[in-house]
Design a protein around this motif. Structure first.
Motif, PDB file in Angstrom:
ATOM      1  N   TRP A 260      27.410 -70.437 -28.023  1.00 41.45           N
ATOM      2  CA  TRP A 260      26.257 -69.965 -27.041  1.00 41.45           C
ATOM      3  C   TRP A 260      25.052 -70.365 -27.900  1.00 41.45           C
ATOM      4  O   TRP A 260      24.282 -70.916 -27.387  1.00 41.45           O
ATOM      5  CB  TRP A 260      26.360 -68.722 -26.456  1.00 41.45           C
ATOM      6  N   ASN A 261      24.773 -69.940 -28.956  1.00 40.06           N
ATOM      7  CA  ASN A 261      23.507 -69.830 -29.851  1.00 40.06           C
ATOM      8  C   ASN A 261      23.320 -71.152 -30.257  1.00 40.06           C
ATOM      9  O   ASN A 261      22.046 -71.959 -30.161  1.00 40.06           O
ATOM     10  CB  ASN A 261      23.637 -69.027 -30.944  1.00 40.06           C
ATOM     11  N   TYR A 262      24.382 -72.139 -30.714  1.00 39.89           N
ATOM     12  CA  TYR A 262      24.163 -73.288 -31.023  1.00 39.89           C
ATOM     13  C   TYR A 262      23.667 -74.203 -29.662  1.00 39.89           C
ATOM     14  O   TYR A 262      22.675 -75.065 -29.883  1.00 39.89           O
ATOM     15  CB  TYR A 262      25.625 -74.089 -31.363  1.00 39.89           C
ATOM     16  N   TYR A 263      24.259 -73.927 -28.649  1.00 39.46           N
ATOM     17  CA  TYR A 263      23.573 -74.680 -27.476  1.00 39.46           C
ATOM     18  C   TYR A 263      22.197 -74.217 -27.022  1.00 39.46           C
ATOM     19  O   TYR A 263      21.237 -75.192 -26.944  1.00 39.46           O
ATOM     20  CB  TYR A 263      24.499 -74.157 -26.170  1.00 39.46           C
ATOM     21  N   PHE A 264      22.058 -73.035 -27.044  1.00 42.36           N
ATOM     22  CA  PHE A 264      20.560 -72.704 -26.802  1.00 42.36           C
ATOM     23  C   PHE A 264      19.590 -73.022 -27.804  1.00 42.36           C
ATOM     24  O   PHE A 264      18.563 -73.618 -27.406  1.00 42.36           O
ATOM     25  CB  PHE A 264      20.615 -71.060 -26.975  1.00 42.36           C
ATOM     26  N   ASN A 265      19.835 -73.068 -29.071  1.00 42.50           N
ATOM     27  CA  ASN A 265      18.834 -73.656 -30.117  1.00 42.50           C
ATOM     28  C   ASN A 265      18.803 -74.890 -30.084  1.00 42.50           C
ATOM     29  O   ASN A 265      17.613 -75.487 -30.072  1.00 42.50           O
ATOM     30  CB  ASN A 265      19.360 -72.936 -31.368  1.00 42.50           C
ATOM     31  N   GLY A 266      19.706 -75.805 -29.767  1.00 41.44           N
ATOM     32  CA  GLY A 266      19.729 -77.278 -29.738  1.00 41.44           C
ATOM     33  C   GLY A 266      18.947 -77.546 -28.398  1.00 41.44           C
ATOM     34  O   GLY A 266      18.366 -78.695 -28.306  1.00 41.44           O
ATOM     35  N   LEU A 267      19.138 -76.804 -27.139  1.00 44.14           N
ATOM     36  CA  LEU A 267      18.256 -77.397 -26.055  1.00 44.14           C
ATOM     37  C   LEU A 267      16.701 -76.764 -25.767  1.00 44.14           C
ATOM     38  O   LEU A 267      16.367 -77.034 -24.765  1.00 44.14           O
ATOM     39  CB  LEU A 267      19.269 -77.157 -24.795  1.00 44.14           C
ATOM     40  N   GLN A 268      16.653 -75.889 -26.506  1.00 46.38           N
ATOM     41  CA  GLN A 268      15.191 -74.923 -26.329  1.00 46.38           C
ATOM     42  C   GLN A 268      14.184 -76.070 -26.295  1.00 46.38           C
ATOM     43  O   GLN A 268      13.244 -75.923 -25.462  1.00 46.38           O
ATOM     44  CB  GLN A 268      15.104 -73.862 -27.466  1.00 46.38           C
ATOM     45  N   ALA A 269      13.959 -77.048 -27.066  1.00 44.94           N
ATOM     46  CA  ALA A 269      13.030 -77.901 -27.141  1.00 44.94           C
ATOM     47  C   ALA A 269      12.832 -78.692 -25.689  1.00 44.94           C
ATOM     48  O   ALA A 269      11.472 -78.728 -25.367  1.00 44.94           O
ATOM     49  CB  ALA A 269      13.042 -78.739 -28.432  1.00 44.94           C
ATOM     50  N   GLU A 357      38.071 -72.964 -29.197  1.00 47.64           N
ATOM     51  CA  GLU A 357      38.216 -73.992 -30.063  1.00 47.64           C
ATOM     52  C   GLU A 357      37.404 -75.197 -30.326  1.00 47.64           C
ATOM     53  O   GLU A 357      37.208 -75.994 -30.858  1.00 47.64           O
ATOM     54  CB  GLU A 357      39.712 -74.501 -29.956  1.00 47.64           C
ATOM     55  N   LEU A 358      35.931 -74.948 -29.135  1.00 49.00           N
ATOM     56  CA  LEU A 358      35.112 -75.827 -29.403  1.00 49.00           C
ATOM     57  C   LEU A 358      34.534 -75.806 -30.954  1.00 49.00           C
ATOM     58  O   LEU A 358      34.308 -74.791 -31.447  1.00 49.00           O
ATOM     59  CB  LEU A 358      34.015 -75.760 -28.485  1.00 49.00           C
ATOM     60  N   GLN A 359      33.859 -76.927 -31.380  1.00 49.21           N
ATOM     61  CA  GLN A 359      33.460 -76.747 -32.504  1.00 49.21           C
ATOM     62  C   GLN A 359      31.873 -76.965 -32.662  1.00 49.21           C
ATOM     63  O   GLN A 359      31.370 -77.691 -31.540  1.00 49.21           O
ATOM     64  CB  GLN A 359      34.003 -78.074 -33.686  1.00 49.21           C
ATOM     65  N   SER A 360      30.901 -76.673 -33.521  1.00 55.34           N
ATOM     66  CA  SER A 360      29.356 -76.958 -33.502  1.00 55.34           C
ATOM     67  C   SER A 360      29.340 -78.349 -33.421  1.00 55.34           C
ATOM     68  O   SER A 360      28.427 -78.765 -32.948  1.00 55.34           O
ATOM     69  CB  SER A 360      29.076 -76.090 -34.972  1.00 55.34           C
ATOM     70  N   GLU A 361      30.392 -79.224 -33.903  1.00 52.69           N
ATOM     71  CA  GLU A 361      30.041 -80.588 -33.943  1.00 52.69           C
ATOM     72  C   GLU A 361      30.031 -81.105 -32.465  1.00 52.69           C
ATOM     73  O   GLU A 361      29.459 -82.063 -32.107  1.00 52.69           O
ATOM     74  CB  GLU A 361      30.971 -81.275 -35.010  1.00 52.69           C
ATOM     75  N   ASP A 362      30.984 -80.680 -31.768  1.00 52.95           N
ATOM     76  CA  ASP A 362      31.295 -80.863 -30.353  1.00 52.95           C
ATOM     77  C   ASP A 362      29.910 -80.555 -29.530  1.00 52.95           C
ATOM     78  O   ASP A 362      29.389 -81.175 -28.847  1.00 52.95           O
ATOM     79  CB  ASP A 362      32.239 -80.172 -29.789  1.00 52.95           C
ATOM     80  N   VAL A 363      29.421 -79.512 -29.891  1.00 51.99           N
ATOM     81  CA  VAL A 363      28.181 -78.827 -29.254  1.00 51.99           C
ATOM     82  C   VAL A 363      27.012 -79.793 -29.480  1.00 51.99           C
ATOM     83  O   VAL A 363      26.260 -79.958 -28.534  1.00 51.99           O
ATOM     84  CB  VAL A 363      27.762 -77.331 -29.761  1.00 51.99           C
ATOM     85  N   GLU A 364      26.737 -80.312 -30.750  1.00 54.65           N
ATOM     86  CA  GLU A 364      25.876 -81.067 -31.370  1.00 54.65           C
ATOM     87  C   GLU A 364      25.917 -82.471 -30.204  1.00 54.65           C
ATOM     88  O   GLU A 364      24.947 -83.053 -29.840  1.00 54.65           O
ATOM     89  CB  GLU A 364      26.052 -81.326 -32.811  1.00 54.65           C
ATOM     90  N   ILE A 365      27.151 -82.985 -30.145  1.00 52.76           N
ATOM     91  CA  ILE A 365      27.232 -84.067 -29.426  1.00 52.76           C
ATOM     92  C   ILE A 365      26.855 -83.908 -28.022  1.00 52.76           C
ATOM     93  O   ILE A 365      26.161 -84.927 -27.356  1.00 52.76           O
ATOM     94  CB  ILE A 365      28.879 -84.535 -29.280  1.00 52.76           C
ATOM     95  N   VAL A 366      27.143 -82.796 -27.291  1.00 49.00           N
ATOM     96  CA  VAL A 366      26.827 -82.501 -25.826  1.00 49.00           C
ATOM     97  C   VAL A 366      25.186 -82.389 -26.009  1.00 49.00           C
ATOM     98  O   VAL A 366      24.345 -82.813 -25.009  1.00 49.00           O
ATOM     99  CB  VAL A 366      27.305 -81.245 -25.381  1.00 49.00           C
TER     100      VAL A 366
END
Length: 378
Positions: A260-269, A357-366
């Motif tokens: 969840w935090n990967y998503y939030f930080n990645g999309l915040q900007a 089982e979602l990976q941080s790399e998957d989140v980065e792709i999204v």
């Protein structure tokens, strides 16, 4: 393909199910059922917990326990799954739909009092995405008008309001262990009881209207039909599966919160640039990372974004439709309320992939796909 959801197995599910099978006790309320119920009672402080075959069943038990009469009114947010309302409709209640908050899909507690009449018997706050409604405000209103509160905590396992576990604040509550939830049993649910006056009757309703539970505890020398009810309790196989999940709750929650935090930080900007809105967690609430969503600027934009992600092998989905605009409601109710915030979330909210089982790399792709989508449109 990055799916929207993938059920997570800890590795112990089949082992415990095997144990359940070979004990010779497959029907409900066996050893695994008791372990699961005791887990919730001891960890979160419920007065009593009962496993059910689904969250819908738990809500239906709540509706029976509320002793509703025809035309009694139950306040429910319109932005929720149909079970939140249907359970009470089946008991003859009239549903009064409430709007969501402007910054959160949860019920707007500030507008609740205006919906109350002398027929209001129950308020059903739904903790959307596992984030708490304003329970102090809701309980103050309920106490003022002598109204029962049933927490729909389907998505809210291990989430808190001002340090209190969700589901332990209202008079009754219901949880889900559907395969899309943090903790799963395929299907399954739990009734949480926080008011002692409901404990004995809940067991009777749970056991098909009989006092069978008291008989097996040796409290009575025979049991019989003494109330309404149904076969709400799940088999031991379901409870065994659930126990394997509960044993790993902390591990599952830790991983989901990281994602969840990967998503939030990645999309915040992008959010700060005004392309979409991110989830807002109120100061009184914790985040159990049940889901990650964004709120687009329009229905058309959301539709195009979902298609774009699908074309790039990412499954993202919208969520609830406004219940006050459903065919059932329009057919059975004369007045259709104006609930603009509910309609906003129904039209614009999109859920992104979220599973253990979602990976941080998957989140980065999204995140990169969403960024490319909005930058190209801009």
């Amino acid at each position: 393909m990055i799916p929207f959801n993938k059920p997570f197995l800890t590795g112990k599910e089949a082992h415990y199910m095997y144990q359940a099978v070979y004990t010779g006790k497959l029907s409900g309320n066996g050893a695994f059922t008791k372990k699961c119920q005791r887990y919730f009672e001891e960890k979160y402080g419920f007065k009593k917990c009962l496993l059910t075959t689904s969250c819908t069943d738990a809500l239906e038990m709540c509706a029976i326990l509320c002793d509703l009469k025809p035309e009694d009114e139950v306040i429910v947010p319109s932005y929720t799954f149909v079970s939140s309302a249907l359970a009470f409709v089946r008991q003859g209640a009239r549903i009064v739909f409430a709007d969501s908050m402007a910054n959160n899909p949860n019920i707007d507690a500030e507008k609740l009092e205006s919906l109350i009449t002398d027929k209001t018997k129950v308020i059903v706050p739904v903790h959307y995405a596992g984030v708490a409604c304003d329970m102090d405000k809701i309980m103050d209103i309920a106490n003022k008008y002598n109204i029962l509160v049933v927490e729909d905590a389907a998505q809210a396992i291990d989430s808190y309001y001002k340090g209190r576990a969700l589901g332990t604040i209202g008079h009754l509550s219901a949880f889900s262990f559907h395969e899309t939830k943090n903790i799963i049993a395929g299907e399954g649910g739990l009734l949480g009881i926080n008011d002692e006056r409901f404990i004995r009757r809940s067991e009777v309703i749970w056991e098909k209207g009989t006092n069978r539970s008291e008989f097996f505890r040796g409290e009575v020398n025979k049991y019989g039909w003494c109330d309404t009810g149904s076969s709400f309790l799940p088999s031991e196989v379901i409870a065994a599966f659930l126990w394997a999940q509960l044993e790993n709750l902390d591990m599952i929650q830790h991983k989901r919160k990281e994602l969840w935090n990967y998503y939030f930080n990645g999309l915040q900007a992008l959010s700060k640039e005004g392309f979409f809105r991110l989830p807002q967690i109120s100061k009184y609430a914790t985040n159990n990372a049940h889901m990650f969503y964004i709120v687009c600027r329009s229905l058309d934009e959301r539709s195009v974004l979902i298609k774009y992600l699908k074309d790039h092998s990412v499954s993202a989905v919208f969520h609830y439709l406004s219940l006050h605009k459903s065919d059932y409601y329009k057919t059975n109710y004369v007045e259709i309320p104006d609930l603009p915030q509910c309609d906003l979330y129904a039209d614009c909210l999109v859920r992104l992939p979220m599973f253990y089982e979602l990976q941080s790399e998957d989140v980065e792709i999204v995140v990169k796909l969403i960024s490319t989508f909005y930058k190209s449109r801009d």
